[in-house]
Design a protein around this motif. Structure first.
Motif, PDB file in Angstrom:
ATOM      1  N   ALA A   1       0.867  -1.353  -0.119  1.00 45.63           N
ATOM      2  CA  ALA A   1      -0.219  -0.137  -0.075  1.00 45.63           C
ATOM      3  C   ALA A   1       0.896   1.348   0.092  1.00 45.63           C
ATOM      4  O   ALA A   1       2.016   1.257   0.703  1.00 45.63           O
ATOM      5  CB  ALA A   1      -0.802   0.021   1.084  1.00 45.63           C
ATOM      6  N   PRO A   2       0.392   2.411  -0.826  1.00 41.86           N
ATOM      7  CA  PRO A   2       1.125   3.449  -0.569  1.00 41.86           C
ATOM      8  C   PRO A   2       1.782   4.137   0.656  1.00 41.86           C
ATOM      9  O   PRO A   2       2.818   4.579   0.827  1.00 41.86           O
ATOM     10  CB  PRO A   2       0.465   4.496  -1.458  1.00 41.86           C
ATOM     11  CG  PRO A   2      -0.765   3.722  -2.260  1.00 41.86           C
ATOM     12  CD  PRO A   2      -0.834   2.638  -1.409  1.00 41.86           C
ATOM     13  N   ASP A   3       1.017   4.042   1.526  1.00 36.16           N
ATOM     14  CA  ASP A   3       1.293   4.650   3.093  1.00 36.16           C
ATOM     15  C   ASP A   3       2.480   3.531   3.633  1.00 36.16           C
ATOM     16  O   ASP A   3       3.389   3.972   4.088  1.00 36.16           O
ATOM     17  CB  ASP A   3       0.207   4.600   3.891  1.00 36.16           C
ATOM     18  CG  ASP A   3      -0.777   5.950   3.693  1.00 36.16           C
ATOM     19  OD1 ASP A   3      -0.202   6.852   2.995  1.00 36.16           O
ATOM     20  OD2 ASP A   3      -1.834   5.984   4.174  1.00 36.16           O
ATOM     21  N   ASP A   4       2.387   2.357   3.311  1.00 39.72           N
ATOM     22  CA  ASP A   4       3.395   1.129   3.877  1.00 39.72           C
ATOM     23  C   ASP A   4       4.741   1.371   2.961  1.00 39.72           C
ATOM     24  O   ASP A   4       5.641   1.473   3.714  1.00 39.72           O
ATOM     25  CB  ASP A   4       2.812  -0.047   3.790  1.00 39.72           C
ATOM     26  CG  ASP A   4       1.618  -0.214   4.637  1.00 39.72           C
ATOM     27  OD1 ASP A   4       1.555   0.294   5.635  1.00 39.72           O
ATOM     28  OD2 ASP A   4       0.892  -1.167   4.335  1.00 39.72           O
ATOM     29  N   ARG A   5       4.365   1.763   1.734  1.00 42.00           N
ATOM     30  CA  ARG A   5       5.712   1.926   1.088  1.00 42.00           C
ATOM     31  C   ARG A   5       6.466   3.079   1.274  1.00 42.00           C
ATOM     32  O   ARG A   5       7.600   3.130   1.533  1.00 42.00           O
ATOM     33  CB  ARG A   5       5.504   1.765  -0.592  1.00 42.00           C
ATOM     34  CG  ARG A   5       6.404   2.308  -1.528  1.00 42.00           C
ATOM     35  CD  ARG A   5       7.597   1.268  -1.522  1.00 42.00           C
ATOM     36  NE  ARG A   5       6.932  -0.237  -2.323  1.00 42.00           N
ATOM     37  CZ  ARG A   5       7.539  -1.233  -2.066  1.00 42.00           C
ATOM     38  NH1 ARG A   5       8.803  -1.068  -1.159  1.00 42.00           N
ATOM     39  NH2 ARG A   5       7.099  -2.449  -2.760  1.00 42.00           N
ATOM     40  N   ARG A   6       5.449   4.144   1.626  1.00 43.61           N
ATOM     41  CA  ARG A   6       6.363   5.535   2.114  1.00 43.61           C
ATOM     42  C   ARG A   6       7.056   5.323   3.328  1.00 43.61           C
ATOM     43  O   ARG A   6       8.183   5.867   3.523  1.00 43.61           O
ATOM     44  CB  ARG A   6       5.209   6.584   2.364  1.00 43.61           C
ATOM     45  CG  ARG A   6       5.553   7.963   2.992  1.00 43.61           C
ATOM     46  CD  ARG A   6       4.422   8.695   3.270  1.00 43.61           C
ATOM     47  NE  ARG A   6       4.607   9.749   3.819  1.00 43.61           N
ATOM     48  CZ  ARG A   6       4.995  11.057   3.360  1.00 43.61           C
ATOM     49  NH1 ARG A   6       5.046  11.351   2.017  1.00 43.61           N
ATOM     50  NH2 ARG A   6       5.324  12.236   4.144  1.00 43.61           N
ATOM     51  N   LYS A   7       6.269   4.551   4.248  1.00 42.50           N
ATOM     52  CA  LYS A   7       6.983   4.427   5.430  1.00 42.50           C
ATOM     53  C   LYS A   7       8.420   3.605   5.462  1.00 42.50           C
ATOM     54  O   LYS A   7       9.618   3.842   6.087  1.00 42.50           O
ATOM     55  CB  LYS A   7       6.037   4.035   6.760  1.00 42.50           C
ATOM     56  CG  LYS A   7       6.657   3.579   7.996  1.00 42.50           C
ATOM     57  CD  LYS A   7       5.776   3.123   9.126  1.00 42.50           C
ATOM     58  CE  LYS A   7       6.385   3.045  10.456  1.00 42.50           C
ATOM     59  NZ  LYS A   7       7.821   2.592  10.501  1.00 42.50           N
ATOM     60  N   ALA A   8       8.397   2.408   4.429  1.00 46.53           N
ATOM     61  CA  ALA A   8       9.458   1.773   4.452  1.00 46.53           C
ATOM     62  C   ALA A   8      10.596   2.358   3.847  1.00 46.53           C
ATOM     63  O   ALA A   8      11.851   2.112   4.149  1.00 46.53           O
ATOM     64  CB  ALA A   8       8.906   0.551   3.389  1.00 46.53           C
TER      65      ALA A   8
END
Length: 226
Positions: A9-16
């Motif tokens: 998910a975009p938010d998870d990718r951003r955090k990663a």
């Protein structure tokens, strides 16, 4: 071969990406390339730009994550879990804030050119707004008259300070009966001691340890027999 990013998910990718980027900036500075970031994150370089429109937004997001991590409250609560007593809790909280402050300073210095870009963008927007206020004959409100200051800290810095204040107030709230002041006042006092304990950008070495800060906050500087 360039690694293929797994579905996320975009938010998870951003955090990663930010979880990798912040320590990378501390290690290498603001000149770290998106290729290096992608390699460290184990993704293709193009994957970064599916989440962030450009490098400026990427670096500013790193600054925001450094000063106020998305999971900051949860990590704070986890660090204090099982820590018994106000003094011990103040020491642990102080250690965490000091560590975060030092890391944040490194990141902010590394991305300062992008932060200055925010200033330039703000000046441009204010200039355009002022022209609209003045109208075709140059009349209208003057900047700063009844309006906001021309420039201040970025909104994410202000939010970080508000969140830290709430976090520290929450630390003192269960100990309200032990305090001579409101928990929010105790939070301000602790924050002031922490921020004054180490200011390397002013040529000051670390002057107070977490234990010393806790002692000063809770007991003051006067001898008990005075």
């Amino acid at each position: 071969m360039t690694p293929r990013a797994s579905a996320m998910a975009p938010d998870d990718r951003r955090k990663a990406i930010l979880d990798v980027l912040v320590p990378l900036i501390v290690e290498k500075g603001g000149d770290v390339s998106t290729r290096e970031i992608a390699r460290a994150a184990g993704i293709a370089e193009g994957t970064i730009f599916r989440v962030f429109p450009d490098k400026k937004s990427l670096m500013l997001a790193a600054a925001e994550e450094a000063i106020n991590p998305a999971d900051g409250q949860a990590a704070f609560d986890e660090a204090l879990a099982g820590v018994v007593g106000l003094r011990a809790q103040v020491v642990v909280a102080t250690e965490r804030v000091l560590d975060r402050m030092r890391m944040t300073m490194s990141v902010m210095m590394a991305v300062r050119q992008h932060l200055m870009g925010l200033h330039d963008d703000h000046d441009h927007d204010e200039h355009e707004n002022e022209k609209e206020r003045q109208g075709p004959h140059g009349e209208g409100e003057r900047p700063g008259h009844g309006g906001k200051p021309a420039f201040g800290p970025p909104p994410f810095v202000i939010k970080a300070q508000e969140d830290l204040h709430r976090r520290l107030t929450g630390l003192f709230e269960p100990h309200r009966d032990e305090l001579a002041v409101e928990p929010s006042v105790a939070a301000i006092a602790l924050r002031s001691l922490i921020f004054g304990a180490s200011r390397p950008e002013l040529g000051m070495a670390a002057a107070l340890t977490p234990d010393q800060i806790a002692n000063l906050l809770l007991d003051g500087v006067r001898r008990r027999d005075s």
